[in-house]
Design an enzyme around this catalytic site. Sequence first.
Site, PDB file in Angstrom:
ATOM      1  N   HIS A  97      21.492  43.541  26.847  1.00 60.33           N
ATOM      2  CA  HIS A  97      20.191  44.227  27.461  1.00 60.33           C
ATOM      3  C   HIS A  97      19.053  43.229  26.764  1.00 60.33           C
ATOM      4  O   HIS A  97      17.940  43.112  27.313  1.00 60.33           O
ATOM      5  CB  HIS A  97      20.077  45.563  26.921  1.00 60.33           C
ATOM      6  N   SER A  98      19.002  42.582  26.070  1.00 60.20           N
ATOM      7  CA  SER A  98      17.934  41.884  25.025  1.00 60.20           C
ATOM      8  C   SER A  98      18.368  40.315  25.217  1.00 60.20           C
ATOM      9  O   SER A  98      19.503  39.933  24.722  1.00 60.20           O
ATOM     10  CB  SER A  98      18.080  42.453  23.648  1.00 60.20           C
TER      11      SER A  98
END
Length: 130
Positions: A12-13
């Site tokens: 997600h990052s």
Amino acid sequence: MTKSVGIVLVSHSVDLAAGLKAMLAQIGSDTVPVVAAGGTSEGEVGTSYELVAKAIDQADHGNGVIVLPDLGSSVLTARTVLGDHPRADIAVIDAPFVEGAVAAVVTAASGGDLDAVIAAAQEARHVPKF
């Protein structure tokens, strides 16, 4: 020299995926194609179908690819990409993100085939820290 299994890090990052990729490079993954697919196409927190698909293509050097997602929607995104473009030599792996990636890179760098790299990543779940 035979090309190694490729590894795609789906997070997600952007920073988490890039940081893990950098760590893997420091432990000797220069012979293993490791591609980070972190965040959305706009660099925000989330996942991107397009970034995952592109990363798989970049990591594929003809000996298979494992896709290692961090959690939640990254798993769903990776599975959707592979559902839309199924191949026997590409697999989404249920393994710890960091430990699984390290085990996969070490195994791939030492010449392990797709099955060996998958097994190493999955077995990392059972290695105690102390």
